[in-house]
Design a protein around this motif. Structure first.
Motif, PDB file in Angstrom:
ATOM      1  N   SER A 151      -2.431  -3.935  -4.888  1.00 56.40           N
ATOM      2  CA  SER A 151      -3.507  -3.583  -5.827  1.00 56.40           C
ATOM      3  C   SER A 151      -4.583  -2.758  -5.121  1.00 56.40           C
ATOM      4  CB  SER A 151      -4.124  -4.854  -6.440  1.00 56.40           C
ATOM      5  OG  SER A 151      -3.135  -5.639  -7.070  1.00 56.40           O
ATOM      6  N   ASN A 152      -4.137  -1.700  -4.460  1.00 52.92           N
ATOM      7  CA  ASN A 152      -5.046  -0.835  -3.711  1.00 52.92           C
ATOM      8  C   ASN A 152      -5.714   0.198  -4.619  1.00 52.92           C
ATOM      9  OD1 ASN A 152      -4.639  -1.535  -0.672  1.00 52.92           O
ATOM     10  ND2 ASN A 152      -2.566  -1.512  -1.534  1.00 52.92           N
ATOM     11  N   ASP A 153      -6.790   0.806  -4.089  1.00 50.79           N
ATOM     12  CA  ASP A 153      -7.585   1.736  -4.889  1.00 50.79           C
ATOM     13  C   ASP A 153      -6.777   2.933  -5.386  1.00 50.79           C
ATOM     14  OD1 ASP A 153      -9.858   0.186  -4.623  1.00 50.79           O
ATOM     15  OD2 ASP A 153     -10.498   1.186  -2.780  1.00 50.79           O
ATOM     16  N   ALA A 154      -5.815   3.381  -4.587  1.00 50.49           N
ATOM     17  CA  ALA A 154      -5.018   4.541  -4.996  1.00 50.49           C
ATOM     18  C   ALA A 154      -4.301   4.283  -6.315  1.00 50.49           C
ATOM     19  CB  ALA A 154      -4.010   4.900  -3.909  1.00 50.49           C
ATOM     20  N   LEU A 155      -3.868   3.049  -6.531  1.00 55.76           N
ATOM     21  CA  LEU A 155      -3.200   2.681  -7.773  1.00 55.76           C
ATOM     22  C   LEU A 155      -4.218   2.324  -8.857  1.00 55.76           C
ATOM     23  CD1 LEU A 155      -0.668   1.961  -9.442  1.00 55.76           C
ATOM     24  CD2 LEU A 155      -0.758  -0.322  -8.408  1.00 55.76           C
ATOM     25  N   LYS A 163       0.803  -1.227   0.000  1.00 56.30           N
ATOM     26  CA  LYS A 163       0.000   0.000   0.000  1.00 56.30           C
ATOM     27  C   LYS A 163       0.835   1.277   0.000  1.00 56.30           C
ATOM     28  CE  LYS A 163      -4.081   2.038   2.183  1.00 56.30           C
ATOM     29  NZ  LYS A 163      -5.124   1.863   3.216  1.00 56.30           N
ATOM     30  N   ASP A 164       1.786   1.398   0.935  1.00 56.25           N
ATOM     31  CA  ASP A 164       2.590   2.628   1.008  1.00 56.25           C
ATOM     32  C   ASP A 164       3.437   2.815  -0.239  1.00 56.25           C
ATOM     33  OD1 ASP A 164       1.522   3.221   3.455  1.00 56.25           O
ATOM     34  OD2 ASP A 164       3.242   2.501   4.620  1.00 56.25           O
ATOM     35  N   GLY A 165       3.985   1.720  -0.745  1.00 55.84           N
ATOM     36  CA  GLY A 165       4.790   1.801  -1.961  1.00 55.84           C
ATOM     37  C   GLY A 165       3.951   2.189  -3.158  1.00 55.84           C
ATOM     38  N   GLU A 166       2.734   1.648  -3.258  1.00 53.58           N
ATOM     39  CA  GLU A 166       1.843   1.999  -4.362  1.00 53.58           C
ATOM     40  C   GLU A 166       1.465   3.475  -4.312  1.00 53.58           C
ATOM     41  OE1 GLU A 166      -0.322  -2.335  -5.133  1.00 53.58           O
ATOM     42  OE2 GLU A 166      -1.423  -0.732  -4.116  1.00 53.58           O
ATOM     43  N   LYS A 167       1.234   3.973  -3.103  1.00 53.99           N
ATOM     44  CA  LYS A 167       0.912   5.394  -2.954  1.00 53.99           C
ATOM     45  C   LYS A 167       2.052   6.261  -3.474  1.00 53.99           C
ATOM     46  CE  LYS A 167      -0.637   8.726   0.591  1.00 53.99           C
ATOM     47  NZ  LYS A 167       0.454   9.696   0.531  1.00 53.99           N
ATOM     48  N   SER A 168       3.285   5.892  -3.117  1.00 54.38           N
ATOM     49  CA  SER A 168       4.447   6.639  -3.593  1.00 54.38           C
ATOM     50  C   SER A 168       4.599   6.520  -5.105  1.00 54.38           C
ATOM     51  CB  SER A 168       5.716   6.133  -2.901  1.00 54.38           C
ATOM     52  OG  SER A 168       6.865   6.759  -3.438  1.00 54.38           O
ATOM     53  N   LEU A 169       4.340   5.334  -5.637  1.00 51.45           N
ATOM     54  CA  LEU A 169       4.441   5.111  -7.083  1.00 51.45           C
ATOM     55  C   LEU A 169       3.504   6.051  -7.834  1.00 51.45           C
ATOM     56  CD1 LEU A 169       5.677   3.205  -9.305  1.00 51.45           C
ATOM     57  CD2 LEU A 169       3.577   1.854  -9.072  1.00 51.45           C
ATOM     58  N   VAL A 170       2.284   6.188  -7.348  1.00 50.12           N
ATOM     59  CA  VAL A 170       1.302   7.059  -7.984  1.00 50.12           C
ATOM     60  C   VAL A 170       1.726   8.521  -7.876  1.00 50.12           C
ATOM     61  CG1 VAL A 170      -1.069   7.928  -7.820  1.00 50.12           C
ATOM     62  CG2 VAL A 170      -0.621   5.470  -7.689  1.00 50.12           C
ATOM     63  N   GLU A 171       2.221   8.913  -6.710  1.00 50.91           N
ATOM     64  CA  GLU A 171       2.601  10.305  -6.485  1.00 50.91           C
ATOM     65  C   GLU A 171       3.867  10.706  -7.251  1.00 50.91           C
ATOM     66  OE1 GLU A 171       2.970  10.372  -2.268  1.00 50.91           O
ATOM     67  OE2 GLU A 171       0.819  10.693  -1.917  1.00 50.91           O
ATOM     68  N   SER A 172       4.714   9.742  -7.565  1.00 50.81           N
ATOM     69  CA  SER A 172       6.030  10.040  -8.144  1.00 50.81           C
ATOM     70  C   SER A 172       6.086   9.917  -9.657  1.00 50.81           C
ATOM     71  CB  SER A 172       7.089   9.103  -7.540  1.00 50.81           C
ATOM     72  OG  SER A 172       7.110   9.190  -6.131  1.00 50.81           O
ATOM     73  N   ASN A 173       5.039   9.368 -10.266  1.00 54.62           N
ATOM     74  CA  ASN A 173       5.057   9.119 -11.704  1.00 54.62           C
ATOM     75  C   ASN A 173       3.725   9.535 -12.324  1.00 54.62           C
ATOM     76  OD1 ASN A 173       7.619   7.142 -11.923  1.00 54.62           O
ATOM     77  ND2 ASN A 173       6.403   6.540 -10.144  1.00 54.62           N
ATOM     78  N   ASP A 174       3.776   9.919 -13.569  1.00 59.17           N
ATOM     79  CA  ASP A 174       2.560  10.222 -14.328  1.00 59.17           C
ATOM     80  C   ASP A 174       2.103   8.920 -14.978  1.00 59.17           C
ATOM     81  OD1 ASP A 174       0.491  11.410 -15.642  1.00 59.17           O
ATOM     82  OD2 ASP A 174       1.730  12.357 -17.186  1.00 59.17           O
ATOM     83  N   LEU A 175       1.423   8.086 -14.202  1.00 61.27           N
ATOM     84  CA  LEU A 175       1.051   6.757 -14.674  1.00 61.27           C
ATOM     85  C   LEU A 175      -0.102   6.824 -15.665  1.00 61.27           C
ATOM     86  CD1 LEU A 175       1.191   4.699 -11.345  1.00 61.27           C
ATOM     87  CD2 LEU A 175       2.909   4.797 -13.156  1.00 61.27           C
ATOM     88  N   PRO A 176      -0.014   6.062 -16.746  1.00 59.97           N
ATOM     89  CA  PRO A 176      -1.116   6.016 -17.713  1.00 59.97           C
ATOM     90  C   PRO A 176      -2.113   4.923 -17.344  1.00 59.97           C
ATOM     91  CG  PRO A 176       0.705   4.730 -18.542  1.00 59.97           C
ATOM     92  CD  PRO A 176       1.150   5.281 -17.196  1.00 59.97           C
ATOM     93  N   GLU A 177      -3.254   4.910 -17.998  1.00 63.37           N
ATOM     94  CA  GLU A 177      -4.127   3.750 -17.926  1.00 63.37           C
ATOM     95  C   GLU A 177      -3.454   2.609 -18.683  1.00 63.37           C
ATOM     96  OE1 GLU A 177      -8.093   4.682 -19.176  1.00 63.37           O
ATOM     97  OE2 GLU A 177      -8.236   6.435 -17.862  1.00 63.37           O
TER      98      GLU A 177
END
Length: 416
Positions: free
Chosen positions: A304-308, A275-289
């Motif tokens: 596979s949390n909702d934030a990601l 969860k914490d790593g996924e949150k950072s991944l989302v905040e640190s990158n412009d992830l596409p669909e």
């Protein structure tokens, strides 16, 4: 949409004019400056008036720039929507036992890539068998080790009875986790799995492999690259998350994260990131669909949390696990793939595929469930990206997880 043909003709004519000017200059050196200046001014002004390009400077740069190098190791991202004439395929491999683990082989045109080599050392046999069907020269251009857990790296190591993946293939570039909480010796002074991994990796480096951490890739340091161009329209990008640099209490959060792009389609791998790593991944990158997401941590409730998921909105999810195995928990709802995972993924897609299914039996004497066998669920899962089309072919069957017998007995579908 306006035709691009007039623009191509003007540029083609401009380049021919430039070549003629160079030839003339060789015969008459005194005319070099005059010819070049006149040609550039006349052509640039004409194009500015006709095509309304932003600046003369931009156009002149486009006339004389060097063509992009799309060979392996290049660092220029592919042009959006360009697929080239090569396919990109992802092969999620079964590992020959009832233990959960990850190993994904990727064929990107003529480039061979392997992400992880779990779940046990003897899985190297099954991994090599599948890889050799597609990798004809015995060479893996890229090998990625996401983190230092057994179910991701033990197939890399060597034993007296069996060679690991590093010995079986020539590995050109190794990209690995930055940090680990694993030590080098057990309490009895024996080498740990991590120490044995380092021994096998260092042997491959001594044989000529280059080795970089994910952080070196992200920072473009020491010869590493953030984005590796794999061919026309294809790239592999190492993403950033904070546990490349910070200490994590959970080993899973050190996982290397990778995004593959083919034209305008994207495919995401996050190792066992939680969860914490996924949150950072989302905040640190412009992830596409993404077209396809390799389920984090084998479909556990911690990944596979909702934030990601709310950002990447996967159209398809591939799960590397032995469904229902009680290797890590006696709680049947939390075995892989967990009910929590299924509930969170359901709003985005029902196209969920799983490699293997386990057989579980209750032992009355020990008063607990035990793993007693395994079989293919979908088997080896192959996701093929070809010219803008994405298809799935599995070695056993193409049945969606929700339609399997295992699902009907062990999981529930969330309400629509």
């Amino acid at each position: 949409m306006a035709s691009k043909e007039p623009e191509r003709k003007v540029k083609k004519t401009a380049k021919k004019s430039a070549k003629r000017a160079v030839k003339a200059a060789k015969k008459h050196p005194s005319l070099v400056i005059a010819i070049v200046v006149i040609l550039v001014i006349v052509i640039a002004v004409g194009v500015v008036l006709y095509f309304k390009v932003d600046t003369v400077h931009d156009f002149v740069d486009s006339l004389f720039k060097v063509e992009q190098n799309n060979s392996v190791g290049g660092n220029d991202p592919p042009k959006a929507g360009t697929y080239g004439d090569k396919d990109l395929s992802f092969h999620f491999l079964e590992l020959g036992n009832n233990y959960t683990g990850d190993s994904t082989y990727i064929k990107a045109g003529d480039v061979d890539i392997l992400i992880d080599a779990g779940s046990r050392q003897d899985s190297a046999d099954d991994i090599a068998t599948e890889v050799n069907k597609y990798c004809t020269d015995g060479k893996l251009e890229y090998v990625i080790a996401t983190h230092a857990h057994q179910d991701h790296i033990e197939g890399f190591v060597n034993t007296k009875q069996n060679d690991g993946i590093f010995r079986r293939f020539e590995c050109e570039t190794i990209i690995e986790f930055v940090k680990t909480n694993q030590g080098l010796e057990t309490a009895k002074g024996n080498p740990t799995l991590y120490a044995n991994y380092l021994t096998a990796r260092n042997e491959e480096v001594a044989a000529g492999a280059k080795c970089y951490t994910a952080l070196e890739c992200w920072n473009n340091q020491n010869g590493a690259q953030r984005t590796y161009v794999l061919g026309e329209g294809m790239s592999m990008s190492i993403l950033y998350q904070k546990y490349y640099e910070q200490k994590a209490t959970k080993e899973n959060n050190y996982s290397v994260c990778v995004l593959f792009t083919h034209g305008d389609k994207h495919y995401l791998f996050t190792g066992d990131l939680e969860k914490d790593g996924e949150k950072s991944l989302v905040e640190s990158n412009d992830l596409p669909e993404v077209e396809m997401y390799k389920a984090g941590h084998h479909g556990s409730g911690t990944s596979s949390n909702d934030a990601l998921l709310s950002v990447i909105k996967p159209k398809m999810v591939c799960v590397c696990c032995c469904a229902g195995s009680i290797e890590y928990t006696q709680e049947k709802a939390n075995t892989f793939p967990s009910q929590e995972f299924i509930d969170r993924v359901a709003p985005y897609t029902d196209k969920v595929y799983v490699t293997t299914v386990g057989s579980v039996q209750f032992n009355d004497t020990k008063n607990k469930y035990e793993d007693v066998g395994f079989a293919s669920m979908n088997g080896n899962i192959t996701v093929l990206s070809s010219g803008g089309n994405v298809t799935v072919t599995c070695s056993n069957n193409n049945t969606l997880l929700k339609d399997t017998e295992w699902f009907s007995q062990n999981r529930t579908r969330p309400p629509a």
